[in-house]
Enzyme design. Structure first.
Site, PDB file in Angstrom:
ATOM      1  N   ALA A 159      35.012  41.424  42.510  1.00  0.00           N
ATOM      2  CA  ALA A 159      34.099  41.752  43.600  1.00  0.00           C
ATOM      3  C   ALA A 159      32.819  42.408  43.105  1.00  0.00           C
ATOM      4  CB  ALA A 159      34.800  42.649  44.612  1.00  0.00           C
TER       5      ALA A 159
ATOM      6  N   ASN B 294      36.896  51.868  50.987  1.00  0.00           N
ATOM      7  CA  ASN B 294      37.969  52.034  50.011  1.00  0.00           C
ATOM      8  C   ASN B 294      38.460  53.469  49.882  1.00  0.00           C
ATOM      9  OD1 ASN B 294      35.156  51.811  48.962  1.00  0.00           O
ATOM     10  ND2 ASN B 294      36.066  52.775  47.168  1.00  0.00           N
TER      11      ASN B 294
ATOM     12  N   GLN C 234      38.637  45.463  50.677  1.00  0.00           N
ATOM     13  CA  GLN C 234      39.766  46.248  51.209  1.00  0.00           C
ATOM     14  C   GLN C 234      40.339  45.665  52.504  1.00  0.00           C
ATOM     15  OE1 GLN C 234      41.256  48.690  49.618  1.00  0.00           O
ATOM     16  NE2 GLN C 234      39.770  49.061  47.991  1.00  0.00           N
TER      17      GLN C 234
ATOM     18  N   ALA D 203      41.067  39.610  43.586  1.00  0.00           N
ATOM     19  CA  ALA D 203      42.512  39.371  43.590  1.00  0.00           C
ATOM     20  C   ALA D 203      43.329  40.646  43.391  1.00  0.00           C
ATOM     21  CB  ALA D 203      42.865  38.348  42.502  1.00  0.00           C
ATOM     22  N   HIS D 204      42.811  41.571  42.564  1.00  0.00           N
ATOM     23  CA  HIS D 204      43.682  42.678  42.144  1.00  0.00           C
ATOM     24  C   HIS D 204      43.890  43.750  43.210  1.00  0.00           C
ATOM     25  CE1 HIS D 204      40.900  46.099  40.967  1.00  0.00           C
ATOM     26  NE2 HIS D 204      40.013  45.126  41.050  1.00  0.00           N
TER      27      HIS D 204
ATOM     28  N   THR E 199      33.352  28.542  32.450  1.00  0.00           N
ATOM     29  CA  THR E 199      34.657  27.892  32.574  1.00  0.00           C
ATOM     30  C   THR E 199      35.559  28.709  33.487  1.00  0.00           C
ATOM     31  OG1 THR E 199      34.445  26.913  30.399  1.00  0.00           O
ATOM     32  CG2 THR E 199      36.683  27.125  31.267  1.00  0.00           C
TER      33      THR E 199
ATOM     34  N   CYS F  34      35.095  61.568  38.790  1.00  0.00           N
ATOM     35  CA  CYS F  34      34.711  62.009  37.455  1.00  0.00           C
ATOM     36  C   CYS F  34      33.442  61.301  37.030  1.00  0.00           C
ATOM     37  CB  CYS F  34      35.820  61.701  36.461  1.00  0.00           C
ATOM     38  SG  CYS F  34      36.749  63.150  36.012  1.00  0.00           S
TER      39      CYS F  34
HETATM   40  C1  LIG Z   1      37.651  47.609  43.972  1.00  0.00           C
HETATM   41  C2  LIG Z   1      36.451  47.394  44.809  1.00  0.00           C
HETATM   42  C3  LIG Z   1      35.346  46.682  44.337  1.00  0.00           C
HETATM   43  C4  LIG Z   1      35.270  46.156  42.906  1.00  0.00           C
HETATM   44  O1  LIG Z   1      36.054  45.024  42.724  1.00  0.00           O
HETATM   45  P1  LIG Z   1      36.362  44.517  41.230  1.00  0.00           P
HETATM   46  O2  LIG Z   1      37.024  43.200  41.436  1.00  0.00           O
HETATM   47  O3  LIG Z   1      37.252  45.546  40.620  1.00  0.00           O
HETATM   48  O4  LIG Z   1      35.055  44.374  40.527  1.00  0.00           O
HETATM   49  C5  LIG Z   1      34.287  46.479  45.187  1.00  0.00           C
HETATM   50  N1  LIG Z   1      34.292  46.964  46.434  1.00  0.00           N
HETATM   51  C6  LIG Z   1      35.330  47.650  46.932  1.00  0.00           C
HETATM   52  C7  LIG Z   1      35.276  48.158  48.334  1.00  0.00           C
HETATM   53  C8  LIG Z   1      36.437  47.904  46.136  1.00  0.00           C
HETATM   54  O5  LIG Z   1      37.448  48.622  46.625  1.00  0.00           O
END
Ligand SMILES: *Cc1c(COP(=O)(O)O)cnc(C)c1O
Length: 422
Positions: free
Chosen positions: A91, A171, A199, A220-221, A260, A346
């Site tokens: 993202a 988030n 989120q 995805a994560h 790719t 931090c």
């Molecule tokens: C985690 C997060 C991102 C960043 O996504 P990544 O795939 O880790 O780069 C962006 N926006 C929000 C609101 C998030 O919680």
């Protein structure tokens, strides 16, 4: 370490009251890979290793089939068509591509962008970069409940406005913005609308049609898929959105994002979306129940606590609470077998209070003593009990040592005290 030793270590972690420690309750930061997602990915990390762009042989076709199925699965979850899905590395890249891509493509139409102060850094820092390059950005404040005001967005629009970027759900504090209303306003005014949907997608119903969204980033994560892969939805009709590519190369992804494709990762993202869609209703009910149960336990046992963010427009798995009159760092140390996030970030060597909590009007002290609980698919009621009991216990102990708390209990108005330095 061999896999066998690692598994042994995992199995030998201490077990308390039926829960295995440490407990992971930080699902807004990232989520565990769902075993069903891993299973879908594995063939693409072994047998099916072709390049999805290889159009002239079986290896390429099989990889491409996996990618195209994923495109359909993602599109289905958000009410899009497969052609509107562009794969990215996550993202952060999706937000960069959407915002910079629109800003550069529509530069002749205008140079003004509207966002809000509580966005993720991937949006805020992208906007700051554009300001350095001559764009004008309005950073709207949020209301004390964390929601952006649609009237504020409308009032900020000028003839130069080309893009509004407002996140679907926050988030840190879990509030869900009035996205459909914002989309409607933007379309009425002919302004493009991007939302950081990280989120929200897979957690609550999201539909780019009924919400009038033109661009949406997801990753995805955060939905039990692998790290390092995401997608950007780019609307193709009413209006057709054009983007200036940020990565040039072989012209993959309709020229919008060369490179790719991460086939196994993309297959995992697709599977994660399919599962999220199928299980959403039940998951919303279960997580909302657990969250409210946890909040209830805190409120029954502790005074001087408060929830942050509007709880009526809220993510099921989020609870952000301030535990006043305890020191944030001591609080976290007291619960060091539980993974949560605090209201401190931090930045370099110093502990800064969260800019999101500060935007709600919280003081530094209250921000520091806030905790974000991020409940997810693999959290159990037993874990919630353990976390709530341990946190309550820690707060009570810390407050026993807190002179401030003693004074408040004795009815002394802290705001009226003239503090003297010794
Ligand atoms: C985690 C997060 C991102 C960043 O996504 P990544 O795939 O880790 O780069 C962006 N926006 C929000 C609101 C998030 O919680």
């Amino acid at each position: 370490m061999s896999l066998a030793t690692e598994i042994e270590l995992l199995e030998s972690t201490p077990v308390h009251k039926g829960v295995q420690l440490p407990i992971y309750m930080d699902n807004h930061a990232t989520t565990a890979l769902d075993p069903r997602v891993l299973e879908a990915m594995l063939p693409y990390m072994t047998k099916i290793y072709g390049n999805a762009a290889s159009r002239n042989h079986q290896f390429g076709w099989e990889a491409e089939q996996g990618v195209e199925l994923a495109r359909e699965q993602i599109a289905k979850l958000i009410g899009a068509t497969p052609k509107e899905i562009i794969f990215t590395s996550g993202a952060t890249e999706g937000n960069n591509l959407a915002i910079k891509g629109v800003a550069e493509m529509y530069r002749e139409k205008g140079n003004h962008i509207i966002t809000q102060v509580t966005e993720h850094k991937a949006v805020l820092d992208t906007c700051k970069r554009l300001e350095k390059n001559g764009y004008k950005v309005t950073y709207l404040p949020v209301q004390p409940d964390g929601l952006v005001s649609v009237a504020d967005i409308e009032a900020a629009m000028t003839t130069e406005t080309i893009l509004v970027t407002i996140m679907y759900a926050n988030n840190e504090i879990g509030v869900v913005n009035p996205i459909a209303e914002i989309g409607k306003l933007c379309h009425a005014k002919g302004v493009l609308f991007h939302t950081d949907g990280v989120q929200a997608v897979g957690k609550i119903p999201v539909n780019v049609q009924t919400d009038n969204i033109d661009l949406l980033s997801l990753t995805a994560h955060k939905i039990y898929g692998p790290k390092g892969v995401g997608a950007l939805y780019v609307r193709r009709r009413n209006p057709r959105v054009q983007l200036n590519a940020q990565i040039d190369g072989g012209g993959h992804e309709r020229g919008m994002r060369s490179g790719t494709l991460n086939v196994a990762g993309i297959v995992g993202l697709g599977k994660a979306c399919e599962i999220a869609g199928a299980e959403m209703e039940a998951e919303i009910a279960r997580l909302t129940g657990l969250r409210d149960y946890m909040r209830g336990k805190f409120e029954a046992a502790l005074d001087y606590i408060a929830v942050n963010g509007n709880m009526d427009h809220h993510l099921p798995g989020n609870l952000n609470m301030s535990f006043v009159y305890v020191e944030g760092e001591s609080l976290l140390m007291g619960i060091n077998d539980i993974a949560v996030s605090s209201g401190s970030a931090c930045t370099s060597a110093t502990l800064e209070p969260s800019y999101v909590l500060k935007a709600l009007g919280l003081g530094d002290d209250v921000a520091h003593s806030s905790i974000r609980f991020g409940l997810g698919r693999f959290n159990t009621k037993e874990e919630v009990d353990y976390v709530a009991d341990k946190l309550i216990d820690t707060v009570l102990k810390l407050r026993e040592l807190s002179p401030l708390y003693e004074m408040v209990k004795e009815g002394i108005d802290l705001t009226k005290i003239e503090w003297t330095a010794h």
